[in-house]
Design an enzyme around this catalytic site. Structure first.
Site, PDB file in Angstrom:
ATOM      1  N   SER A 141     -41.613  30.081 -10.090  1.00 22.67           N
ATOM      2  CA  SER A 141     -41.496  30.075 -11.546  1.00 22.67           C
ATOM      3  C   SER A 141     -41.550  28.638 -12.078  1.00 22.67           C
ATOM      4  O   SER A 141     -42.597  28.000 -12.011  1.00 22.67           O
ATOM      5  CB  SER A 141     -40.217  30.814 -11.965  1.00 22.67           C
ATOM      6  OG  SER A 141     -40.222  31.112 -13.332  1.00 22.67           O
ATOM      7  N   HIS A 196     -45.021  35.133 -13.263  1.00 20.54           N
ATOM      8  CA  HIS A 196     -44.475  36.436 -13.684  1.00 20.54           C
ATOM      9  C   HIS A 196     -45.488  37.189 -14.550  1.00 20.54           C
ATOM     10  O   HIS A 196     -45.141  37.781 -15.573  1.00 20.54           O
ATOM     11  CB  HIS A 196     -43.159  36.246 -14.435  1.00 20.54           C
ATOM     12  CG  HIS A 196     -42.155  35.414 -13.713  1.00 20.54           C
ATOM     13  ND1 HIS A 196     -41.772  35.673 -12.416  1.00 20.54           N
ATOM     14  CD2 HIS A 196     -41.477  34.297 -14.093  1.00 20.54           C
ATOM     15  CE1 HIS A 196     -40.879  34.766 -12.033  1.00 20.54           C
ATOM     16  NE2 HIS A 196     -40.702  33.918 -13.018  1.00 20.54           N
TER      17      HIS A 196
END
Length: 241
Positions: free
Chosen positions: A132, A168
């Site tokens: 991330s 994501h």
């Protein structure tokens, strides 16, 4: 033992629930360690993006003991453990950067000169990886919720990799349109994106392959069509770990 080429594994995964511990390292983190070629891996976790949370670090320490790795943390809160951050990183085979606020991570890293230290480690063969925020940071920029639920684009990444990055991609609906708009407008360059559980392996600045620790999910590249100015997305081939 340094990798043969500068190596980055940028991901949207790496952890899973443990059977006897709160969490375990999933296949992506194990892949990063394998890429280093180390027989007795020394792994450094960098948790700047979540404020160096000691409780989470305790879970990681348990996971590392389970994996049989020598494990340490580069904590910048409340102060770095050393004046020689580059030297600290160079003592390790793998540096894994955790998720959280990429905007805060980049700001704190800038204050402490972590960017040049990471570049030195990368050029010296330390495998860099992360999830991330720990994926976006290696790129020129990407979409982030660092500022609130409405995604914004950061463009002050370390740019070890001269691309944008989307994370994501399958689990947060706003990610894809935000990336497409940023690429179409020229705010982001060509951008590589990962669904949850997927990772992008770069040797030097070239994408070598996309991999995944899950049976589903994929990876993508978004680029701007020169004639129409429209962002176009292609699905990348992906190898299941």
């Amino acid at each position: 033992m340094p990798a043969e080429q500068p190596t980055i594994l940028a991901t949207s995964g790496g952890f899973k629930a443990g059977s006897r511990t709160n969490l375990e390292f999933h296949a992506l983190v194990h892949h990063a360690v394998d890429l280093s070629g180390a027989t007795k891996p020394k792994v450094c976790h960098v948790g700047t993006a979540n404020g160096d949370q000691r409780s989470f670090q305790a879970d990681l320490d348990e996971a590392a003991r389970l994996a049989g790795w020598e494990f340490s943390h580069l904590n910048l809160f409340v102060m770095p453990p050393t004046d020689d951050i580059a030297g600290f990183l160079l003592e390790h085979d793998v540096v894994w950067v955790g998720g959280g606020s990429v905007a805060n991570l980049l700001a704190v890293w800038d204050v402490h000169g972590v960017g040049p230290a990471m570049r030195r480690a990368w050029e010296s063969g330390v495998v860099l990886g992360g999830v991330s925020a720990g994926s976006i940071c290696w790129h020129a920029g990407g979409a982030t919720d660092s500022f609130g639920p409405d995604l914004r684009v950061v463009t002050n990444g370390l740019a070890l990799l001269p691309y944008g990055n989307g994370v994501h991609y399958d689990s947060e609906a706003r990610r894809r349109p935000t990336i497409h708009a940023a690429v179409a407008s020229g705010v982001l360059p060509k951008t590589y994106c990962t669904d949850d559980g997927a990772g992008l392996l770069y040797r030097g600045t070239e994408l070598v392959e996309a991999v995944s620790e899950r049976r589903n999910g994929g990876a993508y590249v978004v680029d701007r069509d020169g004639s129409s100015g429209i962002a176009q997305e292609e699905t990348l081939d992906i190898r299941r770990l």
